[in-house]
Design a protein around this motif. Structure first.
Motif, PDB file in Angstrom:
ATOM      1  N   ILE A  51      35.756   3.803   5.965  1.00 53.81           N
ATOM      2  CA  ILE A  51      35.778   4.555   7.232  1.00 53.81           C
ATOM      3  C   ILE A  51      35.275   5.976   7.009  1.00 53.81           C
ATOM      4  CG2 ILE A  51      37.307   5.538   9.001  1.00 53.81           C
ATOM      5  CD1 ILE A  51      39.050   3.003   8.695  1.00 53.81           C
ATOM      6  N   HIS A  52      35.695   6.574   5.893  1.00 57.16           N
ATOM      7  CA  HIS A  52      35.267   7.932   5.581  1.00 57.16           C
ATOM      8  C   HIS A  52      33.761   7.991   5.372  1.00 57.16           C
ATOM      9  CE1 HIS A  52      35.415  11.991   4.032  1.00 57.16           C
ATOM     10  NE2 HIS A  52      34.732  11.586   2.938  1.00 57.16           N
ATOM     11  N   GLN A  53      33.212   6.942   4.693  1.00 59.26           N
ATOM     12  CA  GLN A  53      31.769   6.897   4.460  1.00 59.26           C
ATOM     13  C   GLN A  53      31.005   6.781   5.785  1.00 59.26           C
ATOM     14  OE1 GLN A  53      30.349   3.522   2.226  1.00 59.26           O
ATOM     15  NE2 GLN A  53      28.350   4.445   1.820  1.00 59.26           N
ATOM     16  N   LEU A  54      31.520   5.944   6.669  1.00 62.33           N
ATOM     17  CA  LEU A  54      30.873   5.782   7.969  1.00 62.33           C
ATOM     18  C   LEU A  54      30.868   7.095   8.750  1.00 62.33           C
ATOM     19  CD1 LEU A  54      32.322   2.307   9.028  1.00 62.33           C
ATOM     20  CD2 LEU A  54      29.960   2.813   8.375  1.00 62.33           C
ATOM     21  N   HIS A  55      31.928   7.865   8.596  1.00 62.33           N
ATOM     22  CA  HIS A  55      31.999   9.155   9.293  1.00 62.33           C
ATOM     23  C   HIS A  55      31.074  10.186   8.643  1.00 62.33           C
ATOM     24  CE1 HIS A  55      33.282  12.961  10.794  1.00 62.33           C
ATOM     25  NE2 HIS A  55      34.043  13.268   9.737  1.00 62.33           N
ATOM     26  N   LYS A  56      31.174  10.304   7.335  1.00 63.15           N
ATOM     27  CA  LYS A  56      30.447  11.356   6.623  1.00 63.15           C
ATOM     28  C   LYS A  56      28.943  11.111   6.601  1.00 63.15           C
ATOM     29  CE  LYS A  56      30.166  13.623   2.106  1.00 63.15           C
ATOM     30  NZ  LYS A  56      30.663  13.617   0.703  1.00 63.15           N
ATOM     31  N   ASP A  57      28.545   9.870   6.270  1.00 63.64           N
ATOM     32  CA  ASP A  57      27.123   9.592   6.062  1.00 63.64           C
ATOM     33  C   ASP A  57      26.409   9.120   7.326  1.00 63.64           C
ATOM     34  OD1 ASP A  57      27.576  10.239   3.463  1.00 63.64           O
ATOM     35  OD2 ASP A  57      27.788   8.161   2.770  1.00 63.64           O
ATOM     36  N   SER A  59      28.136   8.837  11.233  1.00 61.87           N
ATOM     37  CA  SER A  59      28.457   9.436  12.545  1.00 61.87           C
ATOM     38  C   SER A  59      28.246  10.946  12.557  1.00 61.87           C
ATOM     39  CB  SER A  59      29.894   9.103  12.954  1.00 61.87           C
ATOM     40  OG  SER A  59      30.821   9.768  12.112  1.00 61.87           O
ATOM     41  N   SER A  60      28.259  11.574  11.374  1.00 55.98           N
ATOM     42  CA  SER A  60      28.034  13.017  11.301  1.00 55.98           C
ATOM     43  C   SER A  60      26.615  13.364  10.890  1.00 55.98           C
ATOM     44  CB  SER A  60      29.003  13.651  10.291  1.00 55.98           C
ATOM     45  OG  SER A  60      30.328  13.449  10.696  1.00 55.98           O
ATOM     46  N   SER A  61      25.766  12.352  10.770  1.00 53.83           N
ATOM     47  CA  SER A  61      24.389  12.551  10.310  1.00 53.83           C
ATOM     48  C   SER A  61      23.552  13.241  11.385  1.00 53.83           C
ATOM     49  CB  SER A  61      23.771  11.200   9.955  1.00 53.83           C
ATOM     50  OG  SER A  61      22.390  11.340   9.701  1.00 53.83           O
ATOM     51  N   HIS A  62      22.472  13.886  10.950  1.00 54.61           N
ATOM     52  CA  HIS A  62      21.534  14.496  11.884  1.00 54.61           C
ATOM     53  C   HIS A  62      20.596  13.460  12.482  1.00 54.61           C
ATOM     54  CE1 HIS A  62      22.773  18.571  11.030  1.00 54.61           C
ATOM     55  NE2 HIS A  62      22.671  18.344   9.721  1.00 54.61           N
ATOM     56  N   ASN A  63      20.558  12.286  11.851  1.00 57.29           N
ATOM     57  CA  ASN A  63      19.686  11.208  12.313  1.00 57.29           C
ATOM     58  C   ASN A  63      20.381  10.465  13.458  1.00 57.29           C
ATOM     59  OD1 ASN A  63      18.259   8.822  12.714  1.00 57.29           O
ATOM     60  ND2 ASN A  63      17.689   8.641  10.550  1.00 57.29           N
ATOM     61  N   PRO A  64      19.771  10.433  14.632  1.00 57.28           N
ATOM     62  CA  PRO A  64      20.412   9.762  15.771  1.00 57.28           C
ATOM     63  C   PRO A  64      20.727   8.297  15.489  1.00 57.28           C
ATOM     64  CG  PRO A  64      18.556  11.071  16.526  1.00 57.28           C
ATOM     65  CD  PRO A  64      18.490  11.060  15.012  1.00 57.28           C
ATOM     66  N   ASN A  65      19.818   7.599  14.819  1.00 53.00           N
ATOM     67  CA  ASN A  65      20.054   6.186  14.550  1.00 53.00           C
ATOM     68  C   ASN A  65      21.226   6.001  13.587  1.00 53.00           C
ATOM     69  OD1 ASN A  65      17.934   5.258  16.187  1.00 53.00           O
ATOM     70  ND2 ASN A  65      16.434   5.657  14.569  1.00 53.00           N
ATOM     71  N   GLY A  70      26.843   4.573  12.713  1.00 48.09           N
ATOM     72  CA  GLY A  70      28.208   4.953  12.370  1.00 48.09           C
ATOM     73  C   GLY A  70      29.191   4.555  13.463  1.00 48.09           C
ATOM     74  N   LEU A  71      28.807   4.741  14.731  1.00 47.81           N
ATOM     75  CA  LEU A  71      29.695   4.405  15.855  1.00 47.81           C
ATOM     76  C   LEU A  71      29.979   2.912  15.921  1.00 47.81           C
ATOM     77  CD1 LEU A  71      28.165   6.761  18.584  1.00 47.81           C
ATOM     78  CD2 LEU A  71      30.431   6.960  17.554  1.00 47.81           C
ATOM     79  N   ILE A  72      28.922   2.098  15.779  1.00 49.03           N
ATOM     80  CA  ILE A  72      29.142   0.654  15.850  1.00 49.03           C
ATOM     81  C   ILE A  72      29.903   0.159  14.621  1.00 49.03           C
ATOM     82  CG2 ILE A  72      26.965  -0.058  14.743  1.00 49.03           C
ATOM     83  CD1 ILE A  72      26.764  -2.241  16.903  1.00 49.03           C
ATOM     84  N   GLY A  73      29.681   0.862  13.465  1.00 52.34           N
ATOM     85  CA  GLY A  73      30.407   0.491  12.252  1.00 52.34           C
ATOM     86  C   GLY A  73      31.893   0.798  12.378  1.00 52.34           C
ATOM     87  N   TYR A 110      26.794   7.213  25.110  1.00 51.73           N
ATOM     88  CA  TYR A 110      27.093   5.884  25.636  1.00 51.73           C
ATOM     89  C   TYR A 110      27.739   5.013  24.559  1.00 51.73           C
ATOM     90  CZ  TYR A 110      26.436   1.112  27.236  1.00 51.73           C
ATOM     91  OH  TYR A 110      26.657  -0.204  27.562  1.00 51.73           O
ATOM     92  N   PHE A 111      27.145   5.029  23.346  1.00 47.98           N
ATOM     93  CA  PHE A 111      27.705   4.212  22.259  1.00 47.98           C
ATOM     94  C   PHE A 111      29.085   4.718  21.844  1.00 47.98           C
ATOM     95  CE2 PHE A 111      23.144   3.031  21.429  1.00 47.98           C
ATOM     96  CZ  PHE A 111      23.301   1.678  21.704  1.00 47.98           C
ATOM     97  N   ALA A 112      29.312   6.017  22.009  1.00 45.25           N
ATOM     98  CA  ALA A 112      30.641   6.561  21.722  1.00 45.25           C
ATOM     99  C   ALA A 112      31.665   5.968  22.687  1.00 45.25           C
ATOM    100  CB  ALA A 112      30.624   8.079  21.828  1.00 45.25           C
TER     101      ALA A 112
END
Length: 704
Positions: A51-57, A59-65, A70-73, A110-112
């Motif tokens: 979960i931490h990896q999904l957030h750090k790498d 959902s908090s990334s500068h890359n929109p994709n 991260g959100l779907i993960g 929307y994905f959020a």
């Protein structure tokens, strides 16, 4: 515990940040499988690492994709954990998604929404500790400019409401703080969202939002003025539902904290808000009862001007205000008058009479007839129910009340006269010393009776048109309300001190005409005509002394009272009076009056020639005063009908005709008449000299 990069394969990580949704979904399914495996092995730390990896790498990334991945993960993690294992990881799951809910990219928002929905759906009541954050996010998402985001937020909103309705320990006070902090927003979507929550909370049996009504009622009325028709209707429905609940549970409502809110909105420039606030005010008055009396001045300040909305477009407002006013009036009863055991401060707190009087005074000068009528009825009601407390402040409103007699509306004048009659006879004022000549009235009058009559005569004196147009109407009505004897007695007493001889003569002429012709004064005329008591004789003397300002009126009074000998003596004195056109016109009117039904008895007495010598002489004296006009012919023809044989046989006798009134000193009255007429002559001479001086000054000014 394994490293996060070793738990999730590089291939899955690449797919999770792919630009295609289908590939990100495949990666999410792989993560879901992984989390299920870790959960079955009770590897909590590894789950937390993923979960931490999904957030750090992601959902908090500068890359929109990456953020989308991260959100779907994170949603996949929640689904994999299920309701039994998700609780310890909720903070790590919810917080990153909430951050993405305010992302600049609408797709990420929307994905959020979608991710939050899945997390909340799994955790359900376990998400209640995060309710504040979820509600705050929803407030923003429902107002999102992107319709897809708003639609997504609607799904999350419905889910959250379902959970709240099932959660027995829901903190309603905390929720109401959140709602009230945001309810003054101008955003239409947010307004709709907040109203939907109010309706929802009100529908939950275990929740009572009426306790918090004072905190958001003002805002609801503000929303009622929203430009959107849909929002206005939604708000109206919300207010109607809350009002129905108030009817069901009035004991839980803090009415006193909301009256001022309604007062404000009853004076709104928006008619839709005004009518709804007035309807609420009407219900508050009925349900709260005496509690609202302490706000009387504010309530009246809201109701009274609203009564002026009389056109068809504003019919609802007028009817609501009218109904509220009637209900409010009923609350003021005798129990609010002076009570010995309660201090003045306590009484004013329960019903601030002083403030009420100030409001009534202001609106008594309102342009609307309906408003003025309501004000006058309020003053009358207060004089009836709380006379002693009202009299503390009556001087502040007395002159304004008197001035309403000049109003163009007959109804306003009639009600004002009724109010003044109640004022003059109220037990709240100091009693007026009784007069010995009162024959029929048992009415106890106070000092304001004389004050009222003095003020009324001054109004007649200052405004000649008002006197000519309204004198008869006002005096006749006052005679009905306060007894004709009282009115005429005090009028005569006041007029004895009048310096303006011209005014005194004219007002006596008007009062005399009313006395002689009005049905309202029939009883007084009968008493004077019969003169059967000492009181009647004294009443005649009182009237006579002021009637002397007008010689013809004095003659008509003496003829009415059948004092024919004295009448004849008066007519002989007319030789010393200046005969003017106005004087002859008055005699002309007197002849017409003698031909009216009022003096039928006098015309019949003419048949008894032998016992009515002085009456006949009076008629001939009047005939001699008249020029040869139509009235001269009328009276001449009347006298020609007398029995000729009896008339020629009449001899001088010592017997007096008419009433035998030994209590009256006619010699003194005649001297008084002469004195008054001398005063009139002096007054005319003074006015003539004054006018001559002014003409000389004007001429000198013109020459210079």
């Amino acid at each position: 515990m394994a490293e996060p990069n070793q738990l999730v394969s590089p291939a899955v990580l690449r797919l999770l940040q792919d630009k295609l949704y289908e590939k990100r979904k495949v990666a999410a399914l792989e993560i879901e499988k992984l989390i299920r495996l870790l959960a079955s092995g009770k590897r909590t730390d590894d789950i937390r690492s993923v979960i931490h990896q999904l957030h750090k790498d992601f959902s908090s990334s500068h890359n929109p994709n990456s953020r989308k991945g991260g959100l779907i993960g994170l949603a996949a993690c929640a689904i994999a954990l299920g309701s039994q294992d998700v609780t310890p990881h909720l903070e790590g799951l919810i917080n990153p998604v909430l951050v993405c809910s305010v992302d600049q990219d609408s797709r990420i928002r929307y994905f959020a929404c979608e991710s939050l929905y899945n997390i909340v759906k799994v955790a359900r009541s376990d998400t209640m500790p995060y309710f504040n954050k979820l509600f705050d996010a929803l407030t923003k998402l429902t107002a999102d400019p992107d319709p897809n985001v708003r639609n997504g937020s609607d799904l999350l909103d419905r889910l959250l409401k379902d959970i709240v309705s099932e959660y027995p320990k829901f903190d309603i006070s905390n929720c109401m703080v959140l709602l009230c902090d945001r309810i003054y927003t101008k955003n239409q979507f947010t307004r709709r969202f907040l109203m939907q929550w109010l309706i929802f909370l009100d529908s939950v049996p275990e929740i009572n939002i009426l306790t918090y009504l004072p905190k958001f009622l003002d805002a609801l009325f503000e929303i009622l003025g929203d430009p959107s028709h849909e929002i206005r209707q939604k708000c109206e429905a919300t207010l109607d539902q809350i009002l129905n609940n108030i009817h069901s549970e009035p004991e839980t409502v803090r009415f006193n904290e909301m009256v001022n809110i309604l007062i404000c909105h009853c004076q709104s420039a928006d008619d839709f808000i005004k009518v709804k606030a007035m309807l609420w005010m009407q219900e508050f008055i009925k349900l709260a009862g005496p509690v609202v009396l302490r706000y009387s001045s504010g309530i009246l300040a809201a109701i009274l001007p609203t009564l002026s909305y009389e056109d068809m477009m504003h019919k609802d407002i007028h009817e609501a205000a009218k109904s509220a006013n009637v209900s409010f009036t009923k609350l003021v009863d005798n129990s609010y008058d002076i009570i010995g055991s309660r201090s003045t401060e306590e009484q004013e707190s329960a019903l601030p009479v002083g403030n009420v009087i100030q409001v009534l005074k202001t609106h008594l000068q309102h342009r609307s007839t309906s408003t003025k009528i309501a004000v006058i009825r309020w003053i009358t009601h207060m004089l009836l129910r709380i006379p002693h407390r009202t009299f503390f402040y009556i001087d502040e409103i007395f002159e304004h009340l008197m001035n309403t007699l000049t109003d163009n509306s007959d109804k306003v004048v009639l009600l004002a006269l009724e109010c003044l009659a109640e004022l003059a006879s109220s037990s709240g004022g100091a009693a007026l010393s009784s007069s010995p000549c009162n024959m029929t009235s048992s009415l106890v009058l106070n000092v304001y009776f004389k004050k009222m009559m003095v003020y009324l005569l001054n109004m007649f004196k200052d405004d000649n048109q008002f006197m000519e147009n309204r004198c008869s109407f006002i005096v006749r009505r006052l005679c009905l309300l306060l007894n004709a004897e009282n009115i005429y007695r005090i009028f005569s007493e006041i007029l004895l001190e009048e310096d303006d001889c011209k005014f005194a003569s004219r007002i006596v002429q008007l009062f005399n005409l009313i006395l002689m012709t009005s049905r309202e004064l029939f009883e007084l005329r009968s008493q004077l005509q019969k003169a059967e008591s000492k009181e009647a004789s004294l009443m005649f003397c009182v009237l006579y002394k002021s009637w002397c300002h007008n010689p013809v009126a004095t003659v008509s009074l003496c003829l009415l009272s059948q004092n024919y000998k004295h009448t004849y003596d008066l007519l002989l004195r007319f030789a010393d009076i200046e005969i003017t056109v106005d004087f002859l016109t008055e005699i002309d009117k007197l002849i017409q009056l003698l031909e009216s039904p009022i003096f039928t008895y006098l015309r019949l007495q003419l048949l008894k020639v032998d016992s009515n010598e002085h009456l006949i002489k009076c008629m001939y004296a009047l005939l001699m005063l008249l020029p040869q006009s139509r009235s001269f012919e009328v009276l001449k023809n009347r006298l020609a009908c007398l029995p000729v044989t009896q008339l020629s046989a009449v001899k001088q006798t010592n017997r007096s005709s008419g009433n035998q009134t030994s209590e009256v000193d006619f010699s003194e009255l005649l001297d008084h008449f002469v004195s008054i007429q001398e005063g009139h002559a002096g007054y005319k001479q003074h006015k003539a000299l004054q006018a001559a001086k002014e003409n000389v000054q004007d001429s000198a000014f013109s020459i210079s």
